[in-house]
Scaffold this active site. Sequence first.
Site, PDB file in Angstrom:
ATOM      1  N   SER A   1      -0.843  -0.753   2.298  1.00  0.00           N
ATOM      2  CA  SER A   1       0.271  -1.506   1.466  1.00  0.00           C
ATOM      3  C   SER A   1       1.561  -1.877   2.053  1.00  0.00           C
ATOM      4  O   SER A   1       2.297  -2.434   1.574  1.00  0.00           O
ATOM      5  CB  SER A   1       0.920  -0.303   0.291  1.00  0.00           C
ATOM      6  OG  SER A   1      -0.138  -0.352  -0.698  1.00  0.00           O
TER       7      SER A   1
ATOM      8  N   LYS B   1       2.111  -5.396   2.172  1.00  0.00           N
ATOM      9  CA  LYS B   1       2.684  -5.858   0.637  1.00  0.00           C
ATOM     10  C   LYS B   1       4.024  -6.644   1.028  1.00  0.00           C
ATOM     11  O   LYS B   1       4.472  -7.739   0.017  1.00  0.00           O
ATOM     12  CB  LYS B   1       2.745  -4.969  -0.540  1.00  0.00           C
ATOM     13  CG  LYS B   1       1.246  -4.431  -1.014  1.00  0.00           C
ATOM     14  CD  LYS B   1       1.450  -3.426  -1.779  1.00  0.00           C
ATOM     15  CE  LYS B   1       0.233  -2.820  -2.278  1.00  0.00           C
ATOM     16  NZ  LYS B   1       0.109  -1.513  -3.099  1.00  0.00           N
TER      17      LYS B   1
ATOM     18  N   TYR C   1      -5.887 -10.413  -0.683  1.00  0.00           N
ATOM     19  CA  TYR C   1      -5.072  -9.066  -0.708  1.00  0.00           C
ATOM     20  C   TYR C   1      -5.830  -8.130   0.045  1.00  0.00           C
ATOM     21  O   TYR C   1      -4.974  -7.459   0.863  1.00  0.00           O
ATOM     22  CB  TYR C   1      -5.155  -8.581  -2.477  1.00  0.00           C
ATOM     23  CG  TYR C   1      -4.418  -7.137  -2.376  1.00  0.00           C
ATOM     24  CD1 TYR C   1      -3.303  -6.885  -2.430  1.00  0.00           C
ATOM     25  CD2 TYR C   1      -5.423  -6.133  -2.869  1.00  0.00           C
ATOM     26  CE1 TYR C   1      -2.810  -5.508  -2.623  1.00  0.00           C
ATOM     27  CE2 TYR C   1      -5.135  -4.952  -2.934  1.00  0.00           C
ATOM     28  CZ  TYR C   1      -3.817  -4.440  -2.779  1.00  0.00           C
ATOM     29  OH  TYR C   1      -3.315  -3.388  -2.989  1.00  0.00           O
TER      30      TYR C   1
ATOM     31  N   TYR D   1       6.225   4.280  -3.496  1.00  0.00           N
ATOM     32  CA  TYR D   1       5.515   4.584  -4.983  1.00  0.00           C
ATOM     33  C   TYR D   1       6.435   5.563  -5.699  1.00  0.00           C
ATOM     34  O   TYR D   1       7.612   5.488  -5.855  1.00  0.00           O
ATOM     35  CB  TYR D   1       4.201   4.881  -4.784  1.00  0.00           C
ATOM     36  CG  TYR D   1       3.355   3.940  -4.015  1.00  0.00           C
ATOM     37  CD1 TYR D   1       3.298   2.726  -4.504  1.00  0.00           C
ATOM     38  CD2 TYR D   1       2.961   4.282  -2.717  1.00  0.00           C
ATOM     39  CE1 TYR D   1       2.596   1.988  -3.643  1.00  0.00           C
ATOM     40  CE2 TYR D   1       2.412   3.363  -1.586  1.00  0.00           C
ATOM     41  CZ  TYR D   1       2.140   1.949  -2.530  1.00  0.00           C
ATOM     42  OH  TYR D   1       1.693   1.035  -1.597  1.00  0.00           O
TER      43      TYR D   1
ATOM     44  N   VAL E   1      -1.738   3.838   2.671  1.00  0.00           N
ATOM     45  CA  VAL E   1      -2.778   4.769   2.720  1.00  0.00           C
ATOM     46  C   VAL E   1      -3.494   4.963   3.719  1.00  0.00           C
ATOM     47  O   VAL E   1      -4.216   5.810   3.804  1.00  0.00           O
ATOM     48  CB  VAL E   1      -3.825   4.650   1.314  1.00  0.00           C
ATOM     49  CG1 VAL E   1      -3.103   4.984  -0.145  1.00  0.00           C
ATOM     50  CG2 VAL E   1      -4.539   3.175   1.181  1.00  0.00           C
TER      51      VAL E   1
HETATM   52  O1  DON Z   1      -5.501  -1.691  -2.686  1.00  0.00           O
HETATM   53  C1  DON Z   1      -5.348  -0.513  -2.192  1.00  0.00           C
HETATM   54  O2  DON Z   1      -5.513   0.397  -2.829  1.00  0.00           O
HETATM   55  C2  DON Z   1      -5.162  -0.606  -0.603  1.00  0.00           C
HETATM   56  N1  DON Z   1      -5.574  -1.782   0.153  1.00  0.00           N
HETATM   57  C3  DON Z   1      -3.628  -0.038  -0.517  1.00  0.00           C
HETATM   58  C4  DON Z   1      -2.934   0.737  -1.211  1.00  0.00           C
HETATM   59  C5  DON Z   1      -1.889   1.550  -0.510  1.00  0.00           C
HETATM   60  O3  DON Z   1      -1.880   1.440   0.529  1.00  0.00           O
HETATM   61  C6  DON Z   1      -1.151   2.423  -1.268  1.00  0.00           C
HETATM   62  N2  DON Z   1      -0.329   3.147  -0.502  1.00  0.00           N
HETATM   63  N3  DON Z   1       0.105   4.195  -0.487  1.00  0.00           N
END
Ligand code: DON
Length: 315
Positions: free
Chosen positions: A71, A74, A199, A251, A269
């Site tokens: 994330s 993003k 994405y 978040y 994550v």
């Molecule tokens: O879309 C997802 O679930 C992962 N590629 C990224 C999510 C993420 O990193 C949320 N972070 N805390």
Amino acid sequence: MIFPEKTPHEIKADLEEALLRAQPYTQQGHLADYIPVLGKSDPSMLGISVTFLDGTTVSAGDTQVPFTMQSVSKIFSLIVALQDRSFDYVFSRVGMEPTGDPFNSIVKLETIKPHRPLNPMINAGAIAVSSLVSGSTADERFERILDLLRRMSGRPDIQLNQAVYQSELDTADRNRALAYFMRDSGIIEGDVEEILDLYVRHCAIELCSADLSRIAAILSNDGFDLFTGEQIVPLPIARIVKTFMVTCGMYNASGEYAISVGVPSKSGVSGGIMATVPHKMGIGVFGPSLDEKGNSIGGVKLLEELSARWNLSIF
Ligand code: DON
């Protein structure tokens, strides 16, 4: 250097001490095994790099280990989309408000009218942002995000981690559901699988904590490269992304984190956290053991320690 009274050696000693205090917390978290390859990381790893605006980087802990941005990326798809489209257009597709819900939640997409994702830091919002990145082919759209990261990190060899990309793509049903729902409600247009692919690809860009701290230092420096002075990120865009980092970057822990650390930050994550202390330094943290909200558990502790020690809060 930001601490004229401290040598790089003393700064490293501060980092080592903060690491020592944060390290035990890594045992209390869990890996992001919903992406199977991420479930293979060593949960005890923890490392931090700090880049000051004179270009000096000081690191401690597990900082040689490459990890995927997840994330954190993003922020960079948003920077590219904001360069490609008018701000009004981008924010007609994605909102500016924190959610209080988990990053992959689907619930508000249906209950809020219009069905616009609340912000670009949740998965739905970032998928909508991916649909706004220009380029004549899918590869070109991806290369534009990758190129921005290469220029900001000064590392022209930064690449996609193919195994993580494939692993996420194979298990992306929840994100797929978000994307199809958004096309049904007119938020995204075009080929959903292609948008989702972009994405997932930008989430799987791989770097080290020192790359992340250098990138963050450019955001701290209002978008200017530390060495050449080139404006890589336009100031209004740097300002927008740093504001999202404060309000939505961690978040549904963003409020608590703003109180305990108080620095614009973005987590992912795989365990990365990018933090930017305006006009002072960029910080890159890696620690794959996560708390229940998906933030690096040791990484957050480490940043709390450092923020208290160096008085980093912007508030
Ligand atoms: O879309 C997802 O679930 C992962 N590629 C990224 C999510 C993420 O990193 C949320 N972070 N805390």
